[in-house]
Design a protein around this motif. Structure first.
Motif, PDB file in Angstrom:
ATOM      1  N   MET A  88      -1.712   5.806  10.214  1.00  0.00           N
ATOM      2  CA  MET A  88      -1.491   4.529   9.543  1.00  0.00           C
ATOM      3  C   MET A  88      -2.547   3.503   9.947  1.00  0.00           C
ATOM      4  O   MET A  88      -3.068   2.768   9.107  1.00  0.00           O
ATOM      5  N   LEU A 115       2.911   8.210   1.916  1.00  0.00           N
ATOM      6  CA  LEU A 115       3.551   6.975   2.348  1.00  0.00           C
ATOM      7  C   LEU A 115       2.535   5.845   2.296  1.00  0.00           C
ATOM      8  O   LEU A 115       1.402   5.998   2.758  1.00  0.00           O
ATOM      9  N   SER A 116       2.934   4.721   1.733  1.00  0.00           N
ATOM     10  CA  SER A 116       2.093   3.537   1.834  1.00  0.00           C
ATOM     11  C   SER A 116       2.041   3.087   3.286  1.00  0.00           C
ATOM     12  O   SER A 116       2.795   3.582   4.133  1.00  0.00           O
ATOM     13  N   ARG A 117       1.184   2.147   3.567  1.00  0.00           N
ATOM     14  CA  ARG A 117       1.062   1.694   4.953  1.00  0.00           C
ATOM     15  C   ARG A 117       2.382   1.113   5.462  1.00  0.00           C
ATOM     16  O   ARG A 117       2.791   1.373   6.591  1.00  0.00           O
ATOM     17  N   ASN A 134      -2.089  13.262  -4.895  1.00  0.00           N
ATOM     18  CA  ASN A 134      -1.256  12.079  -4.643  1.00  0.00           C
ATOM     19  C   ASN A 134      -1.996  11.029  -3.813  1.00  0.00           C
ATOM     20  O   ASN A 134      -1.559   9.873  -3.745  1.00  0.00           O
ATOM     21  N   TYR A 142      -0.635  -4.471   9.147  1.00  0.00           N
ATOM     22  CA  TYR A 142      -0.075  -3.376   8.361  1.00  0.00           C
ATOM     23  C   TYR A 142       0.621  -3.851   7.087  1.00  0.00           C
ATOM     24  O   TYR A 142       0.622  -3.138   6.087  1.00  0.00           O
ATOM     25  N   ASN A 143       1.204  -5.050   7.104  1.00  0.00           N
ATOM     26  CA  ASN A 143       1.834  -5.547   5.874  1.00  0.00           C
ATOM     27  C   ASN A 143       0.876  -6.372   5.021  1.00  0.00           C
ATOM     28  O   ASN A 143       1.228  -6.804   3.925  1.00  0.00           O
ATOM     29  N   THR A 160      -5.024   8.449  -2.815  1.00  0.00           N
ATOM     30  CA  THR A 160      -5.971   7.561  -3.471  1.00  0.00           C
ATOM     31  C   THR A 160      -6.960   7.038  -2.435  1.00  0.00           C
ATOM     32  O   THR A 160      -6.551   6.622  -1.343  1.00  0.00           O
ATOM     33  N   GLU A 195       5.391   1.787   4.273  1.00  0.00           N
ATOM     34  CA  GLU A 195       6.357   2.888   4.373  1.00  0.00           C
ATOM     35  C   GLU A 195       6.126   3.676   5.655  1.00  0.00           C
ATOM     36  O   GLU A 195       7.082   4.085   6.331  1.00  0.00           O
ATOM     37  N   ASN A 213      -9.364   4.772  -0.264  1.00  0.00           N
ATOM     38  CA  ASN A 213      -9.292   3.373   0.142  1.00  0.00           C
ATOM     39  C   ASN A 213     -10.395   2.562  -0.546  1.00  0.00           C
ATOM     40  O   ASN A 213     -11.476   3.092  -0.839  1.00  0.00           O
ATOM     41  N   GLY A 224      -4.405   3.786   6.644  1.00  0.00           N
ATOM     42  CA  GLY A 224      -3.485   3.064   5.779  1.00  0.00           C
ATOM     43  C   GLY A 224      -2.391   3.972   5.256  1.00  0.00           C
ATOM     44  O   GLY A 224      -1.272   3.983   5.778  1.00  0.00           O
ATOM     45  N   SER A 225      -2.661   4.755   4.244  1.00  0.00           N
ATOM     46  CA  SER A 225      -1.663   5.656   3.677  1.00  0.00           C
ATOM     47  C   SER A 225      -1.558   6.930   4.509  1.00  0.00           C
ATOM     48  O   SER A 225      -2.516   7.335   5.172  1.00  0.00           O
TER      49      SER A 225
END
Length: 532
Positions: free
Chosen positions: A154, A176-178, A525, A228-229, A527, A180, A529, A158-159
């Motif tokens: 993460m 998972l997104s960052r 799945n 992270y957010n 993507t 998530e 950065n 990120g993902s």
């Protein structure tokens, strides 16, 4: 020193190449699970001995984080703390080290690929252990190790791709997104806390996951939440959580070391600061920086003459700007170079910390370089290529003369006296709390904490004020080459700032590494950065 000389022979075996490809897509290895030969059918068979697999995972994680390349290089060589200048033809390695320093890497960089594969593989292996019906204690430790490895995926990328053990190789891992991934790591640590053992400073316990290690990683999560957010704002609630986690560690008996000198903390002996260590070899932390003619009784071949630091990083410390000899007024954490004026001192030979100027042998004689000239490390490095073998200040935190601990012939504590690399240290937690107070506007309390830590380090005067720059610099002085510099620079929004010999600056996309090319090809799945 060439990279190829540092890679074990089996790296390019057919088996290793198979794992490399499968791990990029997080495919399940046939050695760990049963894969049906029928098309599309998959059955997960729980591991026969989850406790043994957990021990194997501890060893693997220790090995993955002990090298000088991959994860360590992404955390340190990408910063102002370490660089690997090319000296003649040594350390050229097709530019992989220079690309890290100048932030000119791309999605094909080998260290980025290796780190992606390694960390994601560890996440999956931990998941296999968790899903194999082990004891609650094994589940808790496996969740900690899964959180530890996912934290770095993460943080770096990120993902985070994630494969369930019930999914076969024909299923592309979900991503998972960052945020998530942040929530996933948080949940793993929170659930693990209930069943992890409690410990204070204890070599027999801090080599494994504990409540205190989980609280340390929780503090890291909360402190970096604004990164992270994507908010860029330090939420007071997150800062309160940092403080609570550190207070829990303090209540367990950990403290800033006051009975030993700074560099003794990194010896494989008891101290009040080590929260979590692994039996990782520290050889790369020693020999990758030292010159070929600097050696120790069990390593007469000398160092590898690679890793150095920037003059501007050295200048963050108190003391003579051009010397680190005894009596030059340097603060304890900057270390010392022993010279032949200390002929009656038993500590002659390789110094500690930042090695600059003439270097000496254990008998007090001046060391020479390979051409017969003085082995005198210069402060400045004029360029990333074309350097002589003595240019650049060297760094040494773990020491080749560390004493072998007296633990008995059959002691399981330390299989080798250099297999003791600290990953979580109380001084880091203490500074995290100080930073959390600072982010809440409680600057006076934060300054008092920073000065309390400095008072434990000899010849380190108190600071008169505290701002973001001085707080970041204090973390640099205390935690250099402990794998947290990139994380700190990103959080302080300084990772893309200019420093010596760095050609590219100001690109916020560099705060994340690219998803490796082969991973994008194998998992649609994913993507890439931005900026790559």
């Amino acid at each position: 020193m060439k990279i190829k000389t540092l890679i074990k022979p089996f790296t390019f075996s057919a088996f290793a190449i198979a794992i490399l490809v499968s791990c990029t897509d997080l495919e399940i290895e046939e050695t760990d699970s049963i894969i049906s030969e029928d098309t599309g059918d998959f059955t997960f068979t729980p591991l026969a001995d989850p406790a043994s697999s957990l021990s194997d995972l501890y060893n693997k994680v220790g090995g993955d984080f002990q090298g000088q390349d991959n994860i360590y290089a992404l955390n340190e060589v990408t910063t102002d703390e370490l660089l690997v200048p090319t000296r003649g033809t040594d350390w050229g390695d097709n530019g992989v080290w220079r690309q890290l320093h100048t932030h000119t890497w791309n999605a094909a960089h080998i260290f980025i690929l290796n780190s992606w594969n390694t960390l994601n593989q560890n996440v999956f292996r931990a998941t296999e252990i968790i899903e194999s019906n082990p004891s609650t204690a094994v589940v808790a430790e496996a969740k900690f190790l899964r959180a530890y490895n996912m934290f770095f995926v993460m943080d770096f990328f990120g993902s985070v791709p994630f494969r369930e053990v019930t999914e076969g190789p024909d299923v592309d891992p979900r991503v998972l997104s960052r945020m998530e991934a942040y929530d996933f790591v948080m949940q793993d640590l929170t659930e693990a806390l209930a069943d992890l053992p409690t410990t204070g400073p204890d070599l027999t316990k801090t080599v494994k996951a504990t409540k205190q290690a989980a609280q340390f990683l929780l503090a890291k999560l909360y402190l970096n939440a604004s990164v992270y957010n994507g908010s860029g704002t330090f939420d007071p609630t997150d800062m309160d959580a940092v403080i609570a986690a550190v207070d829990a560690i303090t209540a367990s008996g950990f403290a800033v070391e006051s009975d030993k000198n700074y560099f003794e903390i990194f010896e494989p002996t008891e101290d009040t600061e080590t929260i979590f260590f692994l039996r990782s070899e520290v050889a790369a932390r020693i020999w990758n920086s030292l010159h070929y003619n600097q050696n120790a009784p069990d390593n007469t071949g000398g160092g590898w003459n690679g890793f150095s630091t920037l003059a501007e990083f050295y200048d963050k410390f108190e003391g003579d700007p051009n010397s680190n000899y005894a009596g030059d007024g340097q603060e304890e954490r900057r270390g010392i170079v022993w010279d032949n004026t200390n002929a009656n001192d038993l500590n002659l030979g390789i110094g500690y910390g930042f090695l600059i100027g003439q270097q000496y042998n254990s008998d007090g004689t001046m060391l020479k370089n390979r051409q017969g000239g003085p082995l005198a490390f210069t402060k400045e490095i004029p360029a990333l290529v074309g350097n002589t073998e003595v240019q650049g200040i060297r760094l040494l935190k773990y020491h080749p003369y560390d004493p072998i601990p007296d633990t008995g012939d059959d002691s399981p504590l330390i299989e080798s006296f250099r297999r003791h690399q600290i990953f979580f240290r109380y001084a880091d937690a203490y500074l995290m709390k100080a930073e959390a107070l600072f982010r809440k506007g409680q600057t006076a309390e934060a300054l008092a904490m920073v000065n309390d830590l400095r008072s434990k380090r000899d010849n380190t005067p108190a600071l008169t004020s505290l701002d973001e720059t001085s707080l970041l610099d204090e973390r640099a002085r205390e935690l250099f080459i402990e794998t947290w510099r990139r994380n700190d620079l990103v959080r302080f929004d300084q990772f893309t700032s200019p420093w010596s010999l760095k050609e590219v600056t100001g690109d916020p996309n560099k705060n994340l590494f690219p998803i490796p090319e082969i991973a994008l090809l194998s998992n649609p799945n994913l993507t890439q950065n931005p900026g790559y």
